[in-house]
Design an enzyme around this catalytic site. Structure first.
Site, mmCIF file in Angstrom:
data_model
loop_
_atom_site.group_PDB
_atom_site.id
_atom_site.type_symbol
_atom_site.label_atom_id
_atom_site.label_comp_id
_atom_site.label_asym_id
_atom_site.label_seq_id
_atom_site.Cartn_x
_atom_site.Cartn_y
_atom_site.Cartn_z
ATOM 1 N N ARG A 117 1.865 -12.280 -1.769
ATOM 2 C CA ARG A 117 0.554 -12.667 -1.235
ATOM 3 C C ARG A 117 -0.197 -13.595 -2.184
ATOM 4 O O ARG A 117 0.131 -13.712 -3.361
ATOM 5 C CB ARG A 117 -0.299 -11.425 -0.967
ATOM 6 C CG ARG A 117 0.219 -10.580 0.194
ATOM 7 C CD ARG A 117 -0.654 -9.383 0.463
ATOM 8 N NE ARG A 117 -0.197 -8.634 1.613
ATOM 9 C CZ ARG A 117 -0.648 -8.792 2.854
ATOM 10 N NH1 ARG A 117 -1.595 -9.688 3.093
ATOM 11 N NH2 ARG A 117 -0.175 -8.069 3.844
ATOM 12 N N ARG A 120 0.835 -1.201 0.000
ATOM 13 C CA ARG A 120 0.000 0.000 0.000
ATOM 14 C C ARG A 120 0.875 1.258 0.000
ATOM 15 O O ARG A 120 1.969 1.276 0.545
ATOM 16 C CB ARG A 120 -0.919 0.008 1.220
ATOM 17 C CG ARG A 120 -2.009 -1.055 1.182
ATOM 18 C CD ARG A 120 -2.865 -1.023 2.435
ATOM 19 N NE ARG A 120 -2.121 -1.478 3.607
ATOM 20 C CZ ARG A 120 -1.610 -0.685 4.532
ATOM 21 N NH1 ARG A 120 -1.755 0.639 4.429
ATOM 22 N NH2 ARG A 120 -0.948 -1.179 5.550
ATOM 23 N N ASP A 143 -9.236 -11.507 8.195
ATOM 24 C CA ASP A 143 -8.695 -10.144 8.203
ATOM 25 C C ASP A 143 -9.688 -9.034 8.523
ATOM 26 O O ASP A 143 -9.329 -8.084 9.201
ATOM 27 C CB ASP A 143 -8.062 -9.854 6.841
ATOM 28 C CG ASP A 143 -7.166 -8.627 6.850
ATOM 29 O OD1 ASP A 143 -6.280 -8.548 7.733
ATOM 30 O OD2 ASP A 143 -7.334 -7.753 5.987
ATOM 31 N N LYS A 161 -8.346 -2.801 0.818
ATOM 32 C CA LYS A 161 -8.304 -1.927 1.984
ATOM 33 C C LYS A 161 -9.090 -0.635 1.779
ATOM 34 O O LYS A 161 -9.556 -0.036 2.753
ATOM 35 C CB LYS A 161 -6.854 -1.621 2.351
ATOM 36 C CG LYS A 161 -6.110 -2.815 2.939
ATOM 37 C CD LYS A 161 -6.841 -3.427 4.141
ATOM 38 C CE LYS A 161 -6.033 -4.531 4.791
ATOM 39 N NZ LYS A 161 -6.791 -5.201 5.890
ATOM 40 N N LYS A 175 -1.986 -13.043 12.685
ATOM 41 C CA LYS A 175 -3.447 -13.181 12.614
ATOM 42 C C LYS A 175 -3.866 -14.446 11.876
ATOM 43 O O LYS A 175 -4.729 -15.189 12.329
ATOM 44 C CB LYS A 175 -4.081 -11.973 11.895
ATOM 45 C CG LYS A 175 -4.193 -10.719 12.687
ATOM 46 C CD LYS A 175 -5.228 -9.762 12.129
ATOM 47 C CE LYS A 175 -5.211 -9.582 10.635
ATOM 48 N NZ LYS A 175 -3.962 -8.997 10.125
ATOM 49 N N THR A 176 -3.264 -14.651 10.704
ATOM 50 C CA THR A 176 -3.643 -15.802 9.887
ATOM 51 C C THR A 176 -3.037 -17.091 10.425
ATOM 52 O O THR A 176 -3.726 -18.106 10.566
ATOM 53 C CB THR A 176 -3.211 -15.580 8.433
ATOM 54 O OG1 THR A 176 -3.838 -14.393 7.937
ATOM 55 C CG2 THR A 176 -3.612 -16.756 7.563
ATOM 56 N N SER A 223 -0.254 -6.610 10.050
ATOM 57 C CA SER A 223 0.398 -7.590 9.188
ATOM 58 C C SER A 223 1.701 -8.068 9.833
ATOM 59 O O SER A 223 2.488 -7.266 10.343
ATOM 60 C CB SER A 223 0.689 -6.968 7.825
ATOM 61 O OG SER A 223 1.341 -7.872 6.979
ATOM 62 N N HIS A 258 -10.124 -5.093 12.334
ATOM 63 C CA HIS A 258 -8.996 -5.653 11.591
ATOM 64 C C HIS A 258 -8.523 -6.860 12.378
ATOM 65 O O HIS A 258 -7.614 -6.773 13.200
ATOM 66 C CB HIS A 258 -7.895 -4.596 11.457
ATOM 67 C CG HIS A 258 -6.788 -5.001 10.544
ATOM 68 N ND1 HIS A 258 -5.486 -4.604 10.728
ATOM 69 C CD2 HIS A 258 -6.778 -5.772 9.430
ATOM 70 C CE1 HIS A 258 -4.728 -5.096 9.774
ATOM 71 N NE2 HIS A 258 -5.491 -5.820 8.978
#
Length: 517
Positions: free
Chosen positions: A306, A46, A242, A186, A227-228, A223, A205
């Protein structure tokens, strides 16, 4: 398909048709497993300095204007939108009519128009394809995504040759010159972060999973914090990885897919390996030219490689894409200082303090150019780049939801232990998983604890499957005095950061307390 004299308009193509179009147009290559491999050029993350919100009457008083939410003139937006429309009139258009949010009362209809087939495939993977889209609905949003448009700052009022601009008054999102697909995802998350609080819904988030008894666990984090990795568990069902919403009585996924940073997974779980197949978009990942084998650990293109696939590529998931309120909430912090404990128990006021702090390290490489020295980051609500409203509004909603649900909150350090990164070692994934299992089992809801004074945190004395000696971070340092100094310095960073918020005395008192030097 509708044909015009200038271009072709393709509407609601299925994934197979979009893959065929992308290959025919030279937008990507097939991997050995059938996934579509793409690259996004110099922007592999981003670009926050290229993000804007239109300053217009219907929303301006509700926006937290500043370095994140940067204003863009309404007339400038209209002019740029028309230039991009003219550009799109000369190229093929791919259109998908989609929904955001798997909840009957809070979904958002979105018409996504792209000039590339692979970006439209990405949108179909990440958002929710539906037969109930209302093309004439008054609340519909329009997304115009022109990946190959070039902005001219002197003409368009942008900072560079590309921009992401949200217009809340006209329900429009413009992505001009942005090839990195995460910008599309996003931008619409930012839209929902503005709209949902008005409906008493907390946008989050976070990731979420559920056990066989229906108990839900949320993982908040930026990130690279896990989380994943931590949400994916063969013994639990995935709800979302997410972006979720928390309304009274329910938690729902805003998305219909997963967008996973492959190199952040310490091991590629079997369910992810199986999910990366035909229809998946693999973005900015190095692959072997002959065998077409992606190498997710090769970071020559970027730290931020990704893959994007629909949720139906995951067998072990909650089919409804929504569930009841959570029993456990985990804040993930990757502490590069080696100071935070592996696990801390947070009371109500401490939960508010750490949610507003959103402390971690900048290791996620989710932003373009974010490849420098690792440092401390405070991202309020673990989502600062995507929150148009003041952080206090989200924090107040979180506390309201916690009070109504009686959910338990924990702070989990997935970072370093023993000394700062580069000298100490990252907390082993096996230990982190054992801590998460203890939380989800409910065994920590009445555990004995001890208090860490400077950090002002309560830590458990015992956790099944973890050596009790490891639970206190000071024990991991060869020089306890060096730990004390580093802990005091981190407490000072917390105290300086929290000053930006107007908080009640109870919340302020729940945070770290640096000692005077």
């Amino acid at each position: 398909m509708t044909k015009t004299h200038k271009n072709h308009i393709f509407t609601d193509l299925c994934p197979a048709q979009l893959v065929e179009a992308a290959l025919t147009r030279g937008e990507g290559r097939l991997a050995h497993n059938g996934a579509l491999i793409t690259e996004t050029g110099r922007r592999t993350g981003r670009s926050p300095l290229d993000h804007y919100i239109v300053d217009e009457p219907s929303s301006t008083d509700s926006i937290d204007w500043g370095s994140v939410n940067r204003p863009f003139g309404a007339q400038q937006f209209d002019a740029l939108w028309e230039r991009v429309k003219d550009h799109m009139a000369g190229v093929d258009n791919f259109i998908s009519n989609l929904h955001l949010a798997q909840d009957p009362g809070h979904y958002l209809p979105v018409k996504v128009t792209t000039e590339t087939a692979w970006h439209n495939l990405f949108a179909r993977n990440l958002f929710i394809a539906t037969e109930n889209f209302n093309p004439k609905g008054k609340n519909n949003w329009r997304v115009l995504h022109a990946a190959n448009f070039t902005c001219v700052p002197e003409r368009d009022g942008t900072q560079s040759d590309a921009a992401v601009i949200i217009h809340f008054g006209k329900r429009k999102v413009l992505l001009a010159g942005m090839k990195y697909a995460g910008e599309l995802k996003k931008a619409l998350f930012s839209v929902q972060n503005f709209l949902l609080p008005e409906r008493d819904v907390l946008p989050m988030h976070c990731s979420a999973s559920q056990d066989g008894n229906g108990d839900t666990c949320l993982f908040f984090g930026l990130s690279g914090t896990g989380k994943t990795t931590l949400c994916l568990n063969p013994e639990r069902r995935l709800i979302g990885d997410d972006e979720l919403g928390w309304a009274r009585g329910s938690v729902f996924n805003m998305e219909g897919g997963c967008y996973i940073r492959c190199s952040s997974l310490e091991e590629i779980p079997l369910q992810i390996d199986a999910a990366i197949r035909f229809g998946t978009v693999v973005e900015n990942v190095v692959h072997d030219n002959e065998q077409r084998q992606p190498d997710y650990n090769d970071k020559r293109l970027t730290e931020n490689g990704r893959c994007a696939f629909p949720l139906d590529h995951i067998d072990n998931r909650v089919l409804e894409n929504r569930t009841g309120e959570p029993r456990h909430i985990i804040f993930l912090s990757c502490d590069h200082n080696g100071v935070l404990p592996p696990l801390a128990l947070l009371g109500r006021h401490a939960a508010a303090y750490h949610f507003l702090s959103g402390y971690t390290a900048n290791i996620g490489a989710g932003e373009y150019g974010d490849m420098g020295v690792v440092g401390s980051v405070f991202s309020p609500c673990y989502a600062a780049p995507f929150t148009p409203r003041p952080a206090r509004e989200y924090a107040d909603l979180l506390m309201k939801r916690i009070d109504e649900s009686d959910a338990r909150v924990y702070l989990l350090n997935t970072g370093w232990s023993g000394s700062p990164n580069g000298n100490g070692s990252r907390i082993p994934l096996a230990i982190t998983r054992a801590l998460v299992s203890a939380i989800q089992s409910g065994s920590l809801e009445s555990v004995e604890s001890e208090h860490l004074d400077v950090l002002n945190l309560d830590i458990p004395l015992r956790v099944e499957g973890v050596d009790s000696y490891l639970l206190n971070p000071r024990n991991a340092w060869d020089d306890p005095a060096a730990y004390d100094q580093k802990a005091n310095a981190l407490a000072g960073l917390f105290a300086d950061n929290i000053k930006k918020f107007d908080l009640c005395a109870d919340v302020l008192a729940a945070g770290p307390r640096p000692l005077p030097l």
